[in-house]
Motif scaffolding. Sequence first.
Motif, mmCIF file in Angstrom:
data_model
loop_
_atom_site.group_PDB
_atom_site.id
_atom_site.type_symbol
_atom_site.label_atom_id
_atom_site.label_comp_id
_atom_site.label_asym_id
_atom_site.label_seq_id
_atom_site.Cartn_x
_atom_site.Cartn_y
_atom_site.Cartn_z
ATOM 1 N N THR A 38 46.111 43.489 43.671
ATOM 2 C CA THR A 38 45.244 44.085 42.433
ATOM 3 C C THR A 38 45.839 43.803 41.284
ATOM 4 O O THR A 38 44.913 43.461 40.265
ATOM 5 C CB THR A 38 45.111 45.487 42.829
ATOM 6 N N SER A 39 47.178 44.168 41.175
ATOM 7 C CA SER A 39 47.765 43.638 39.850
ATOM 8 C C SER A 39 47.623 42.230 39.362
ATOM 9 O O SER A 39 47.438 41.945 38.101
ATOM 10 C CB SER A 39 49.179 44.088 39.807
ATOM 11 N N GLY A 40 47.809 41.445 40.543
ATOM 12 C CA GLY A 40 47.636 39.983 39.949
ATOM 13 C C GLY A 40 46.177 39.464 39.491
ATOM 14 O O GLY A 40 46.082 38.837 38.430
ATOM 15 N N VAL A 41 45.340 40.055 40.114
ATOM 16 C CA VAL A 41 43.756 39.941 39.820
ATOM 17 C C VAL A 41 43.516 40.342 38.525
ATOM 18 O O VAL A 41 42.930 39.946 37.573
ATOM 19 C CB VAL A 41 42.746 40.497 40.769
ATOM 20 N N ALA A 42 43.876 41.602 38.164
ATOM 21 C CA ALA A 42 43.762 42.596 36.912
ATOM 22 C C ALA A 42 44.341 41.803 35.791
ATOM 23 O O ALA A 42 43.808 41.522 34.543
ATOM 24 C CB ALA A 42 43.966 43.764 37.049
ATOM 25 N N LEU A 43 45.849 41.256 36.097
ATOM 26 C CA LEU A 43 46.297 40.321 35.117
ATOM 27 C C LEU A 43 45.775 39.165 34.635
ATOM 28 O O LEU A 43 45.648 38.770 33.435
ATOM 29 C CB LEU A 43 47.867 40.191 35.514
ATOM 30 N N ALA A 44 45.285 38.518 35.612
ATOM 31 C CA ALA A 44 44.506 37.254 35.231
ATOM 32 C C ALA A 44 43.397 37.470 34.391
ATOM 33 O O ALA A 44 43.159 36.680 33.442
ATOM 34 C CB ALA A 44 44.138 36.626 36.586
ATOM 35 N N ALA A 45 42.518 38.529 34.685
ATOM 36 C CA ALA A 45 41.426 38.893 33.817
ATOM 37 C C ALA A 45 41.988 39.379 32.391
ATOM 38 O O ALA A 45 41.327 39.022 31.433
ATOM 39 C CB ALA A 45 40.770 39.970 34.428
ATOM 40 N N ILE A 46 42.888 40.184 32.378
ATOM 41 C CA ILE A 46 43.373 40.590 31.215
ATOM 42 C C ILE A 46 43.940 39.245 30.223
ATOM 43 O O ILE A 46 43.604 39.374 29.015
ATOM 44 C CB ILE A 46 44.482 41.455 31.300
ATOM 45 N N VAL A 47 44.605 38.549 30.639
ATOM 46 C CA VAL A 47 45.246 37.297 30.196
ATOM 47 C C VAL A 47 43.920 36.495 29.710
ATOM 48 O O VAL A 47 43.879 35.981 28.345
ATOM 49 C CB VAL A 47 46.013 36.666 31.091
ATOM 50 N N ALA A 48 42.712 36.350 30.363
ATOM 51 C CA ALA A 48 41.632 35.623 30.059
ATOM 52 C C ALA A 48 40.970 36.135 28.796
ATOM 53 O O ALA A 48 40.687 35.536 27.677
ATOM 54 C CB ALA A 48 40.674 35.178 31.184
ATOM 55 N N LEU A 49 41.028 37.386 28.721
ATOM 56 C CA LEU A 49 40.353 38.074 27.769
ATOM 57 C C LEU A 49 41.226 38.175 26.462
ATOM 58 O O LEU A 49 40.573 38.104 25.375
ATOM 59 C CB LEU A 49 39.981 39.715 28.061
ATOM 60 N N LEU A 50 42.505 38.369 26.587
ATOM 61 C CA LEU A 50 43.214 38.071 25.471
ATOM 62 C C LEU A 50 43.198 36.793 24.858
ATOM 63 O O LEU A 50 43.328 36.623 23.613
ATOM 64 C CB LEU A 50 44.682 38.563 25.867
ATOM 65 N N VAL A 51 43.208 35.714 25.493
ATOM 66 C CA VAL A 51 43.021 34.505 25.203
ATOM 67 C C VAL A 51 41.710 34.286 24.321
ATOM 68 O O VAL A 51 41.459 33.707 23.394
ATOM 69 C CB VAL A 51 43.125 33.407 26.245
ATOM 70 N N ARG A 52 40.683 34.769 25.043
ATOM 71 C CA ARG A 52 39.255 34.774 24.272
ATOM 72 C C ARG A 52 39.203 35.513 22.966
ATOM 73 O O ARG A 52 38.689 34.963 21.987
ATOM 74 C CB ARG A 52 38.350 35.249 25.174
ATOM 75 N N GLU A 53 39.842 36.646 23.007
ATOM 76 C CA GLU A 53 40.158 37.316 21.673
ATOM 77 C C GLU A 53 40.867 36.725 20.685
ATOM 78 O O GLU A 53 40.577 36.620 19.369
ATOM 79 C CB GLU A 53 40.623 38.781 21.999
#
Length: 534
Positions: A38-53
């Motif tokens: 769960t942490s790995g999937v959530a981290l991937a989503a968060i990193v992707a959103l931070l890059v887009r931001e």
Amino acid sequence: MSTLLERVRNRHDRWKHELQHRFRTDLGTRARVFAWATSGVALAAIVALLVREALGDLDPATVLAAVAGAVIVRAAMLRPAQPPHVHGLPGVPEPEVCPAPDGPDRTPFVLAVRWLGGLLALAVAFAPEVLVTLALLAVALPATPVLADKVALGRARSRIRAALLSYEPRFVLGYGGYGGGPIHVDMWEPHLLASGDRGVIVGLRAHYCAELRAAIQPSMPWIAAGSDVLGDMRVLTVPTMTTFFYVHNAPGHLKLMGIRSVRHVWLGHGDSDKSGSHHTRHLRYDVLVASGEAAIDRYARHGVEIPRERFVLLGRPQSGDVLPAKVPVTQVERPTVLYTPTWTGNGKMTNFSSIKDADRILHALLAADVNVVFRPHPVFLRDEYWAARLAELDEILRADHDDPGSPRRHLWGEEAVRGLSVAECMNRADALVSDVSSVVSDWLASGKPYLMLSMAHDLDEFVEAVPVAAGGYMVGRDLAGLPEVLDEMLHRDPLADRRRQLKVHVLGDYEGDESARAFSAWVHEMAHTPMVRG
């Protein structure tokens, strides 16, 4: 370099295998794996959103797509288990087909979800909104059948749990074997139910479910666990369950033992000096029910150090059906001898059987002018090779039985193996010829003489390796001296006093049905005593 890579690969394989084993048998490990995933999937989503931001293009629709994608990927990243099914449990309909056919293999869909989930993360980070939407749809498409199977699994478990809550079973008889089911389960089920409490059987081999139930004809409801035993039992272990009993050494029982809210009790399926009666796996049980002090000595002798307080000595409930001799064998005009070759086991280390020499043994018994009850281990009847061999052995007795000039009467075949219980065969006999087997321990209740065949040990080390042989007559694997030893046992029997002493050491100080009553009372006490772990 290749050697280094091989070592790294081997270490990784061992780590992976150990992790998979712990995942299947330990709820704590399973919870940690789920948390990491769960942490790995959530981290991937968060990193992707931070890059887009950071690129200045983050909007609510992209955030929603990232969150939805993470939820879908996490829910569908592991294959769905085959669901459990049940027989004889009020409130749950019988399955239309048993064993239930395996569902479709969702591995390609799971792999697609994982890879497309990675592409979705890249799309969230860098791609236009329309591509993000398409990537989310691409993830959802293969995830749909996976999630549908998981919903069906959850419903199946919930339906069985609701029925168990109404049924209120107090104990579980876990069974991971297959071929010996009619022996192992039948041996203990009536004594467990004599406690007056309800129980259920949990079978771990769904593919053998129909075959086992047909052979055993259990009185208790039968739950055929699915492919994720620990996951099933996490849901199906209802509050009234306090104790899980085990009668077989199947490694799969470790999956049941992952449930730590109950006590796990080893019963075994007979007291003998085979390795199954002193296995290191028994260190994991909370309680070990043993017949007598001989069982405790056996563990210590083989270096399996189990604290004394974890043993409960209750005798051998089944021995209450074994009647004592009416007269000494030396006073019987033509004795009846029970011959019980044991199963050959799963390898050389567990093969104590005399079945390969059974023709010579049967001829020696006929030469001793005795009636014979021939009852080989029932598993022989399930094997095509041995079934043919048994037919040849049965013919030896049939020919003598049907010979008008022979006064001897014999019992063999289906009537001896399936028509009569072991105890009934014992009660018809005046003496026993057996291999290393729990049959010998049960026979001690009769007080009658027995001859043991040492097929795996040299004769001079037999008593040390198999202490129950100290009360019997012995013949080595070459069968040298068999006629003379039979004559001594049947016509003089100098070991009668030694057998009486050994009986108490092996079976405890119980007579008649005292052991059965003590066992059922203890089961009732445990069934109503919740397990509290320190």
